[in-house]
Design a protein around this motif. Structure first.
Motif, PDB file in Angstrom:
ATOM      1  N   ILE A   1       0.841  -1.204   0.000  1.00  0.00           N
ATOM      2  CA  ILE A   1       0.000   0.000   0.000  1.00  0.00           C
ATOM      3  C   ILE A   1       0.872   1.249   0.000  1.00  0.00           C
ATOM      4  CG2 ILE A   1      -1.739   1.311   1.281  1.00  0.00           C
ATOM      5  CD1 ILE A   1      -2.733  -1.345   2.453  1.00  0.00           C
ATOM      6  N   ALA A   2       1.905   1.257   0.845  1.00  0.00           N
ATOM      7  CA  ALA A   2       2.794   2.418   0.934  1.00  0.00           C
ATOM      8  C   ALA A   2       3.529   2.657  -0.377  1.00  0.00           C
ATOM      9  CB  ALA A   2       3.788   2.221   2.082  1.00  0.00           C
ATOM     10  N   VAL A   3       3.987   1.591  -1.020  1.00  0.00           N
ATOM     11  CA  VAL A   3       4.733   1.739  -2.278  1.00  0.00           C
ATOM     12  C   VAL A   3       3.826   2.289  -3.377  1.00  0.00           C
ATOM     13  CG1 VAL A   3       5.962   0.489  -4.094  1.00  0.00           C
ATOM     14  CG2 VAL A   3       6.395  -0.056  -1.690  1.00  0.00           C
ATOM     15  N   MET A   4       2.624   1.767  -3.492  1.00  0.00           N
ATOM     16  CA  MET A   4       1.697   2.267  -4.511  1.00  0.00           C
ATOM     17  C   MET A   4       1.312   3.723  -4.243  1.00  0.00           C
ATOM     18  SD  MET A   4       1.138  -0.045  -6.862  1.00  0.00           S
ATOM     19  CE  MET A   4       2.914  -0.223  -6.751  1.00  0.00           C
ATOM     20  N   ALA A   5       1.272   4.100  -2.969  1.00  0.00           N
ATOM     21  CA  ALA A   5       1.009   5.507  -2.631  1.00  0.00           C
ATOM     22  C   ALA A   5       2.166   6.390  -3.087  1.00  0.00           C
ATOM     23  CB  ALA A   5       0.785   5.648  -1.126  1.00  0.00           C
ATOM     24  N   CYS A   6       3.394   5.898  -3.010  1.00  0.00           N
ATOM     25  CA  CYS A   6       4.552   6.657  -3.509  1.00  0.00           C
ATOM     26  C   CYS A   6       4.450   6.894  -5.012  1.00  0.00           C
ATOM     27  CB  CYS A   6       5.850   5.923  -3.185  1.00  0.00           C
ATOM     28  SG  CYS A   6       6.302   5.913  -1.442  1.00  0.00           S
ATOM     29  N   ALA A   7       4.001   5.879  -5.747  1.00  0.00           N
ATOM     30  CA  ALA A   7       3.813   6.043  -7.195  1.00  0.00           C
ATOM     31  C   ALA A   7       2.773   7.116  -7.481  1.00  0.00           C
ATOM     32  CB  ALA A   7       3.394   4.718  -7.817  1.00  0.00           C
ATOM     33  N   LEU A   8       1.701   7.119  -6.697  1.00  0.00           N
ATOM     34  CA  LEU A   8       0.672   8.140  -6.867  1.00  0.00           C
ATOM     35  C   LEU A   8       1.240   9.537  -6.639  1.00  0.00           C
ATOM     36  CD1 LEU A   8      -2.264   9.068  -7.212  1.00  0.00           C
ATOM     37  CD2 LEU A   8      -2.638   8.516  -4.800  1.00  0.00           C
ATOM     38  N   LEU A   9       2.065   9.702  -5.610  1.00  0.00           N
ATOM     39  CA  LEU A   9       2.663  11.014  -5.332  1.00  0.00           C
ATOM     40  C   LEU A   9       3.545  11.483  -6.483  1.00  0.00           C
ATOM     41  CD1 LEU A   9       3.651  10.653  -1.553  1.00  0.00           C
ATOM     42  CD2 LEU A   9       1.817  12.051  -2.537  1.00  0.00           C
TER      43      LEU A   9
ATOM     44  N   VAL B   1      -3.578   1.632  -5.574  1.00  0.00           N
ATOM     45  CA  VAL B   1      -3.580   1.726  -4.111  1.00  0.00           C
ATOM     46  C   VAL B   1      -4.764   0.941  -3.546  1.00  0.00           C
ATOM     47  CG1 VAL B   1      -3.795   3.281  -2.141  1.00  0.00           C
ATOM     48  CG2 VAL B   1      -2.378   3.948  -4.085  1.00  0.00           C
ATOM     49  N   GLY B   2      -5.919   1.081  -4.200  1.00  0.00           N
ATOM     50  CA  GLY B   2      -7.099   0.350  -3.750  1.00  0.00           C
ATOM     51  C   GLY B   2      -6.922  -1.162  -3.821  1.00  0.00           C
ATOM     52  N   ILE B   3      -6.292  -1.625  -4.893  1.00  0.00           N
ATOM     53  CA  ILE B   3      -6.049  -3.055  -5.037  1.00  0.00           C
ATOM     54  C   ILE B   3      -5.109  -3.550  -3.945  1.00  0.00           C
ATOM     55  CG2 ILE B   3      -4.922  -4.769  -6.519  1.00  0.00           C
ATOM     56  CD1 ILE B   3      -6.078  -3.240  -8.908  1.00  0.00           C
ATOM     57  N   ALA B   4      -4.100  -2.763  -3.600  1.00  0.00           N
ATOM     58  CA  ALA B   4      -3.187  -3.141  -2.519  1.00  0.00           C
ATOM     59  C   ALA B   4      -3.932  -3.247  -1.190  1.00  0.00           C
ATOM     60  CB  ALA B   4      -2.049  -2.135  -2.415  1.00  0.00           C
TER      61      ALA B   4
ATOM     62  N   LEU C   1       9.698   1.578  -8.467  1.00  0.00           N
ATOM     63  CA  LEU C   1       9.736   0.185  -8.889  1.00  0.00           C
ATOM     64  C   LEU C   1      10.750  -0.610  -8.055  1.00  0.00           C
ATOM     65  CD1 LEU C   1       8.575  -1.809 -11.000  1.00  0.00           C
ATOM     66  CD2 LEU C   1      10.517  -1.212 -12.470  1.00  0.00           C
ATOM     67  N   ALA C   2      11.855   0.030  -7.686  1.00  0.00           N
ATOM     68  CA  ALA C   2      12.837  -0.630  -6.820  1.00  0.00           C
ATOM     69  C   ALA C   2      12.224  -0.931  -5.446  1.00  0.00           C
ATOM     70  CB  ALA C   2      14.081   0.243  -6.663  1.00  0.00           C
ATOM     71  N   LEU C   3      11.434  -0.004  -4.907  1.00  0.00           N
ATOM     72  CA  LEU C   3      10.748  -0.259  -3.633  1.00  0.00           C
ATOM     73  C   LEU C   3       9.778  -1.427  -3.764  1.00  0.00           C
ATOM     74  CD1 LEU C   3       9.922   3.394  -2.466  1.00  0.00           C
ATOM     75  CD2 LEU C   3      11.755   1.904  -1.626  1.00  0.00           C
ATOM     76  N   LEU C   4       9.086  -1.483  -4.893  1.00  0.00           N
ATOM     77  CA  LEU C   4       8.158  -2.587  -5.123  1.00  0.00           C
ATOM     78  C   LEU C   4       8.904  -3.911  -5.196  1.00  0.00           C
ATOM     79  CD1 LEU C   4       5.131  -3.134  -5.627  1.00  0.00           C
ATOM     80  CD2 LEU C   4       5.598  -2.926  -8.080  1.00  0.00           C
TER      81      LEU C   4
END
Length: 480
Positions: free
Chosen positions: A116-124, A212-215, A144-147
């Motif tokens: 969830i946190a990683v997908m939120a970073c992509a959104l930002l 983010v929702g899927i996560a 992508l590295a965080l993912l």
């Protein structure tokens, strides 16, 4: 120091029979634990592959644009591949340690929260204004590295928990189902990434909200997985465990079939790591078709893998022997790579670019017979990979003692992602070599040679590798 003779004693921990064996597939499908495992894995794999394919397609577009504007393309694809793969090399050993030291169900839940946190970073990143295309791509490569890091910690527990939740007889169909749904997620993730880029190129943050929702949903479904005890609760953390401890490597080296299966799994992921960006290059750069159609070509591989996984899982269970599937899958991989090489070489022509603007359906269906041949050969490639890898993966899960499963699977993660890092280096070098062989009028026309090189790499494995069963006494011999 643990003695190797102790490590190789029969597993004292019997798998929990979560659902009755006489219920067959119906009882298995009705299990909430099974549903939790499959849905959690599906949603995580969807987000991984959706985000990665989106970024790889944007990198291919950026390469074409910079070539047109500057006369020399800036290829960020290898950087994206390394960024996703390198965390697996650096963190897989730690993921294996965590899998053995703590409850694997708890590890899975916390890793999903991390997603969830990683997908939120992509959104930002996508919401940041006034970023140049290259800067935004580099930031997204960092995400992508965080993912990749999150997935590296998640992977060993995801697979090591299966023998704790399901009886031995169920591992083949469970693995087949997990792999099938994983590659269905890859199909949808890759296909929807192309469609989203064709439709929402200037509004990608909308799609990031969905990710983010899927996560979040995946985190909730992980709570359906039954809580398990730690396999080795007193396992001390040593620095060597970051890269898989010596005793685990010694165990692997003392079991030749386990070692060889780990090498075959590494080869599988090397080929997979090369194939996705190679297909993107063919579609968007060599063929000049849309992102949607390019992603559908890549997704055809996922359809094939899903079918191959479920067929190998169910049929191998009935036969009690996956060696035939591994042998057939190896040769089919060589043949399918050869077919793709022929079709994409231009000897039979090229797919028509077409006009897909304003219609998703046209982007999906507007394909001539040659493009359908490409999709069919990609399906065959995926099917071959599925029947090849499932019996190998089940062997790797069953062979190690219970208290070492997590670390052995951490070693599998490490070796697999070394294969993917190698694939990033390979694709970067191969792109430069094939572009040097091409003409100025058709600068990407020789990229089909990548598939010919993969066929050559796979040929020795198809000729020489033979899988043996876990119960085979020869597995405990020190010779090959």
């Amino acid at each position: 120091m643990t003695n190797l003779s102790d490590l190789r004693q029969p597993d004292p921990i019997q798998p929990v029979q979560e659902v009755p064996l006489d219920g067959g597939a119906v009882a298995l499908a009705a299990s909430p634990v099974f549903a939790g495992v499959v849905i959690t894995q599906f949603l995580g794999a969807f987000n991984d592959n959706y985000f990665k394919q989106l970024l790889l397609l944007k990198c291919a577009e950026f390469e074409r644009t910079t070539r047109e504007q500057l006369g020399a393309g800036i290829d960020l694809t290898p950087y994206a591949m390394v960024a996703f793969a390198l965390p697996f090399v650096l963190l897989s050993g730690l993921g294996g340690y965590i899998s053995d030291r703590f409850s694997r169900q708890r590890v899975i839940v916390y890793c999903k929260i991390g997603e969830i946190a990683v997908m939120a970073c992509a959104l930002l990143v996508l919401l940041m204004a006034d970023l140049s295309t290259q800067t935004q791509l580099m930031l997204l490569i960092g995400v992508l590295a965080l993912l990749g890091g999150q997935s590296a910690l998640f992977g060993p527990s995801k697979y090591a928990i299966l023998p704790e939740l399901f009886a031995k007889k169920q591992l083949l169909p469970v693995n087949g189902s997990v792999q099938m749904t994983t590659f269905l997620a890859i199909i949808f993730g890759m296909a929807l990434a192309g469609i989203a880029l064709d439709i929402l190129d200037d509004g990608l943050w909308y799609v990031s909200v969905i990710a983010v929702g899927i996560a979040i949903v995946g985190t909730l479904t992980s709570l359906l997985i039954r809580r398990t005890d730690a396999a080795h609760p007193n396992l001390p953390l040593r620095f060597e465990m970051v890269f898989v401890p010596r005793e685990t490597w010694r165990l692997i080296l003392s079991m030749p079939m386990l070692r060889n299966c780990l090498l075959m799994a590494t080869l599988f992921w090397f080929i997979g790591g090369v194939t996705q960006p190679a297909v993107n290059s063919l579609g968007e750069l060599a063929f000049g078709i849309s992102k949607t159609r390019t992603s559908l070509m890549a997704a055809s591989i996922g359809v094939g893998i899903a079918c191959g996984c479920i067929i190998a899982g169910t049929r191998s269970q009935q036969r009690g022997d996956g060696s035939v599937w591994v042998r057939c899958g190896g040769w089919m991989l060589v043949i399918s790579l050869g077919i793709i090489t022929l079709i994409s070489s231009g000897l039979l022509g090229y797919p028509l670019p077409g006009d897909e603007q304003g219609s998703i359906l046209a982007g999906i269906l507007q394909a001539d017979p040659l493009e359908w041949m490409m999709r069919g050969s990609m399906f065959l490639l995926g099917f071959s990979a599925g029947v090849f890898v499932i019996p190998i993966q089940v062997y790797i899960q069953q062979a190690p003692p219970a208290e070492h499963k997590g670390r052995v699977l951490g070693a599998l993660n490490l070796l697999s992602w070394i294969g993917i890092v190698a694939s990033a280096v390979f694709i970067g070098v191969a792109n430069k070599v094939t572009d040097a062989l091409a003409t100025e009028d058709a600068p990407y026309s020789m990229r089909f040679l990548v598939f010919a090189a993969l066929a050559i790499v796979m040929l020795p494995a198809a000729m020489l590798f033979r899988l043996k069963e876990v119960s085979d006494p020869s597995l405990n011999q020190q010779t090959d």
